[in-house]
Write a protein that holds these residues in place. Structure first.
Motif, mmCIF file in Angstrom:
data_model
loop_
_atom_site.group_PDB
_atom_site.id
_atom_site.type_symbol
_atom_site.label_atom_id
_atom_site.label_comp_id
_atom_site.label_asym_id
_atom_site.label_seq_id
_atom_site.Cartn_x
_atom_site.Cartn_y
_atom_site.Cartn_z
ATOM 1 N N ARG A 731 -140.571 -26.937 -20.035
ATOM 2 C CA ARG A 731 -140.345 -27.217 -21.454
ATOM 3 C C ARG A 731 -139.032 -26.620 -21.948
ATOM 4 O O ARG A 731 -138.339 -27.226 -22.757
ATOM 5 N N LEU A 732 -138.702 -25.421 -21.476
ATOM 6 C CA LEU A 732 -137.466 -24.779 -21.923
ATOM 7 C C LEU A 732 -136.233 -25.433 -21.310
ATOM 8 O O LEU A 732 -135.177 -25.502 -21.932
ATOM 9 N N GLY A 733 -136.373 -25.925 -20.082
ATOM 10 C CA GLY A 733 -135.258 -26.585 -19.418
ATOM 11 C C GLY A 733 -134.159 -25.598 -19.049
ATOM 12 O O GLY A 733 -134.348 -24.377 -19.006
ATOM 13 N N GLY A 734 -132.982 -26.139 -18.799
ATOM 14 C CA GLY A 734 -131.840 -25.304 -18.455
ATOM 15 C C GLY A 734 -131.672 -25.138 -16.963
ATOM 16 O O GLY A 734 -132.640 -25.132 -16.197
ATOM 17 N N SER A 735 -130.429 -25.001 -16.543
ATOM 18 C CA SER A 735 -130.136 -24.888 -15.115
ATOM 19 C C SER A 735 -130.643 -23.596 -14.510
ATOM 20 O O SER A 735 -130.942 -23.517 -13.319
ATOM 21 N N THR A 736 -130.743 -22.550 -15.329
ATOM 22 C CA THR A 736 -131.231 -21.273 -14.810
ATOM 23 C C THR A 736 -132.652 -21.403 -14.293
ATOM 24 O O THR A 736 -133.013 -20.819 -13.261
#
Length: 948
Positions: A731-736
């Motif tokens: 849900r938060l996503g992001g490449s990290t």
């Protein structure tokens, strides 16, 4: 099961190709027409004179230059079979369907619906007129197609919508369409661009035009009672459960689902091909529906039981077969069930056999259209090497039409042998056992508008011995503009529920003229048939009357467990009324959820939310109501209720209620004190798992940075916590998040991996996943099919090409030596028993090999000789270290929150998660390489695996 030995090829002549067929016992298949008489056939129609029109599409997949045409088949030597062809119309782009209308034909050739007529009887159309325009010229598999004359005298057109991801062939196949409108009729209705990417219907005579609530890709069909059944590539059987007019009447109600999957064997259902060396392309999913098309309800009146009623046929050209289903009532809807386990109605060993559609003939036989091509996939979704090989149109100018009939059926004798029928003969045909005759007679009567037909048709309605005769009489009177209240009332009291259901539908169109019909519809609220009650519920929503709401309430109380009755109630009754009914049915929490969603959408939910927030004890409906409200919009919680809801969040004993509260809280509304409590819960080593899950869910809702979740992912946690962490990262996503998941990939168990794929939905993270595949961190066999398709189809370049080079399913490996021409299945059975059955027979240590029966032989050979090339998901080898210091190896056979099951070739052991000190995935397969000693033994084993 009738079968013949396979010939060698392909391509084959039509008569040779029949030898490759396995057809259901008791049926016969024969060549009705083949090249050079027909070529590239995709649709056909038979008119009232026994003339056969065939739509030919030689230009597929890329030629829009006008090579399409319509031919007319003739029988000049009077043997009952066609032997001559005439080009009736040509110059079409990529024509997709045909229907007899007036004195000519309607043809779908996006962007247009065309009308052709031959006025001088020379076999060539001299009238060419555009009726509609505006359809998208997209991938031909998705273009508007298959005009059908409906029971209700409307013409229905299948329309699946445009292909948004077309890049390589965007000119011209990236066309999105325009507004659909009648040509040269400015005051007629206009539909949105490409009809809203939905099926449409029209009445050309009166310039009526409407969108429907469902969509269908290539082909659609109706049962005898006018219910609309649809299909698309991987969904071979679904139907329009709620018609568009009921949604139009309540545009304020946000019901998003209008169609129901009728297949009880699932979407992308398993199919059972027998093809020798099949032609599989980049996005072909093996052994399941991937090109379902041409769905056809058999209503010919010729086939024996169980094919005589409630049977549909669906074409599956990629797997070279025809699938059959038995359609049975299921509540207010239908369920389509396999007639046969593990086999199909018709399958071919010929990889060029490409069934695409069906037509029931005047004789009741089923006529099957075979496009007969090497390749039927569009090059947009093919490997570049396959496209550049120049095989896209191999097979052009070939094509067949087969006739399927019960054994012992006389040869076809109807071709151009049907005499002109007078009005009384047409009325008689309204009761024919064959729907081709019934619908042809109805169309001709409605088109002719002969006043002399009215008393004859009404007499059939009053005295017809068969319900289908009465049904067609009812709609024919409507088409003749001669329906009277007494006719409708007679049909409302008909002994057959199908007639009653249609009569209820008809009252809607006359409600403004005959208001007193409402009482007659109300009287059917206790009808014994669920389909009739559903129709009454919907129809009463369009009517006025003092008893209307009471009748609807009685239907809802009786059928509260029926999902489509719930939907119909939402579209036809006030939401506040519905909630009172819903609270009386604790077993139907999903209904509470639906009603609460609607209350939230109209802003009438606050009192319900306040009741939940301030009640100290849990009620059965709290979680369902909150889940529904969370779908009803944003910013649903008044500021004064935020703190009370968070208190309930921590205090409730019902985990579902807690997580539903998290879903409805406004983003970033979590107070600082609550964030401190979240950190405390996550730092507590006492391991209160439900509270940890709640803390993670609320942390994600607060839109915090992902670092706390990443820390949890790296440490030993209960299974539910790690699952919640992965869901939160998605849900938060992001490449990290993607980097962290891939860093931990080797120690994520299969169950956790199954929840990790959503992390890679974004373009950036998809690129990371492809890099992990390239580096061997993730194995291609692990990817679910939809993830494979998403990477190969929906990502941008160069990620897409990189994914395709990694994920295409090769039909063989060049390192595998050529197999002998023939294998001995009996010897192969002995070899399989000795070498393979221990692991594979129960599918506990190796996958079930029954699923590879349809694979190309080189593909099976490569997987046997070099098993490390592709390890089936769920059969990876793991090393586990226990608290006692033991090191164990095996596959993870099952996972629960408390334990894992580790299976080896000779044993199975259950290990508590509390006793797990470490685990890691091992490289390679448990199966040794070059296990089979020689090429002949390999061929023998493959022959056994592929033995019917």
């Amino acid at each position: 099961m009738a079968t013949c030995g396979p010939p060698t090829g392909p391509p084959y002549s039509a008569r040779e190709a029949i030898r490759s067929f396995e057809l259901e016992e008791g049926f016969n298949i024969e060549v009705f027409a083949a090249e050079p008489l027909v070529r590239d056939p995709v649709a056909m129609a038979i008119d009232e004179f026994g003339r056969v029109y065939v739509v030919e599409m030689p230009g597929y997949p890329l030629d829009t230059g006008g090579s399409g045409r319509v031919t007319m088949l003739q029988d000049r030597n009077s043997d009952g079979m066609p032997d001559h062809t005439t080009v009736f119309a040509d110059g079409l782009r990529l024509p997709t369907g045909i229907m007899r209308w007036k004195n000519g034909i309607l043809v779908t050739d996006p962007p247009d619906l065309l009308y052709y007529e031959d006025t001088d009887d020379d076999g060539h159309a001299d009238i060419h007129r555009r009726i509609l325009t505006g359809f998208a010229l997209s991938n031909p598999q998705h273009n508007a197609n298959a005009p059908v004359f409906g029971l209700d005298n409307w013409i229905y057109i299948a329309n699946n919508g445009t292909i948004s991801w077309t890049e390589k062939y965007a000119d011209p196949f990236g066309d999105r369409g325009r507004e659909i409108r009648f040509v040269n009729q400015a005051d007629a209705p206009v539909l949105p661009r490409n009809g809203g990417d939905r099926n449409i219907r029209l009445r050309p005579d009166t310039y009526e035009l409407e969108m429907l609530s469902g969509r269908s890709q290539f082909g659609h069909t109706f049962d005898a009672w006018g219910r609309h059944f649809l299909n698309d590539n991987s969904h071979h059987h679904y139907y329009e459960a709620i018609a568009a007019r009921y949604f139009a009447a309540r545009p304020d109600v946000a019901v998003v689902q209008a169609v129901h999957t009728s297949s009880d064997h699932g979407d992308a259902a398993a199919v059972f091909p027998i093809t020798v060396n099949p032609e599989h392309q980049l996005l072909t999913d093996r052994g399941v529906f991937t090109s379902a098309c041409g769905i056809s309800y058999y209503l010919g009146g010729l086939f024996p039981a169980p094919y005589d009623a409630g049977v549909t046929f669906t074409a599956e050209p990629v797997h070279n077969l025809v699938h059959v289903d038995k359609v049975m009532p299921a509540g207010s809807g239908f369920a389509a069930r396999r007639l046969h386990a593990g086999r199909e109605f018709l399958a071919s060993r010929d990889s060029w056999f490409r069934p695409v559609g069906f037509q029931t003939g005047p004789d009741g036989a089923l006529y099957l259209l075979d496009y007969y091509r090497q390749i039927v996939e569009h090059p947009e979704w093919m490997d570049e090497a396959a496209v550049n090989a120049g095989d896209l149109q191999r097979g052009t100018h070939r094509g067949r039409i087969y006739r399927i009939s019960p054994e012992g059926t006389p040869p076809a004798q109807w071709l151009q042998a049907i005499d002109t029928m007078h009005t009384d003969q047409l009325v008689y045909r309204l009761g024919d056992p064959n729907a081709w005759w019934r619908l042809t007679a109805q169309r001709l009567l409605v088109d002719g508008q002969d006043p002399a037909a009215v008393p004859l048709v009404r007499s059939l309605l009053e005295n017809g011995s068969g319900p289908l005769a009465r049904l067609h009489a009812l709609w024919t009177l409507d088409g003749l503009a001669s329906l009277q209240p007494a006719d409708i009332r007679r049909a409302l009291a008909d002994p057959h529920p199908g007639v009653r259901e249609n009569a209820v539908r008809l009252t809607e169109f006359y409600r403004s003229r005959w208001n007193d019909l409402t009482r007659d519809v109300v009287a059917l609220a206790e009808d014994p048939e669920p389909r009739v009650r559903l129709q009454v519920l919907l129809t009463l929503g369009l009517m006025e009357g003092p008893d209307r709401l009471g009748a609807q309430r009685r239907i809802l109380e009786q059928d509260a467990s029926d999902a489509w009755t719930q939907t119909a109630a939402l579209l036809s009754m006030p939401a506040t009324e519905l909630l009172q009914v819903a609270f009386r049915h604790p077993e139907q929490g999903n209904f509470v959820s639906k009603v609460s969603e609607e209350l939230a959408r109209i802003g009438a939910h606050t009192q319900l939310l306040r009741q939940i927030a301030t009640t100290q004890s849990d009620m059965w409906w709290h979680g369902h109501a909150l889940q529904g409200m969370s779908r009803g919009g944003d910013n649903l919680v008044p500021p004064e209720l935020v703190v009370e809801l968070i208190e309930r969040y921590w205090d409730t004993k019902d985990q579902a209620v807690a997580l539903a509260i998290a879903a409805i809280l406004p983003p970033s509304s979590v107070p600082v004190a609550t964030l401190e409590r979240i950190r405390s819960v996550l730092a507590d080593t006492a391991r209160d798992v439900p509270n940890e899950v709640r803390a993670i869910r609320l942390l994600v809702r607060s839109e915090a940075e992902p670092e706390p979740l990443l820390d949890l992912l790296k440490t030993k946690q209960p299974l539910e916590v790690h699952e919640e962490v992965l869901a939160g990262l998605s849900r938060l996503g992001g490449s990290t998040a993607a980097e962290a998941v891939l860093h931990q990939w080797a120690v994520l168990t299969p169950r956790l991996r199954s929840g990790a794929w959503e992390v890679f939905r974004t373009q950036e993270n998809a690129t990371q996943l492809v890099e992990a595949l390239e580096n061997g961190i993730v194995q291609p066999a692990e990817l679910p099919w939809q993830t494979r398709v998403r990477l190969m189809r929906d990502t941008s370049e160069p990620t897409r090409s990189r994914a395709r080079s990694l994920l295409q399913l090769n039909d063989g490996d060049s390192r595998i030596h050529a197999l002998p021409a023939f294998g001995d299945a009996d010897r192969g059975e002995g070899l399989y028993t000795a070498m393979c059955s221990t692991c594979h027979e129960a599918a506990t240590y190796g996958p079930d090999l029954a699923t590879v029966a349809h694979w190309p032989q080189p593909m099976i050979a490569s997987h046997i000789q070099e098993p490390n090339l592709s390890i089936s998901s769920g059969y990876e080898m793991w090393e586990v270290i226990t608290g006692a210091g033991d090191t164990l190896q095996g596959i993870i056979a099952f996972e629960t929150p408390n334990a894992i099951g580790l299976a080896s070739q000779f044993s199975a052991i259950t290990i508590l998660r509390a006793n797990l000190m470490g685990m890691r995935q091992l490289p390679g397969s448990a199966m040794p390489e070059n296990m089979v000693p020689d090429a002949q033994s390999l061929a023998d084993i493959i022959a056994y695996l592929q033995r019917p």
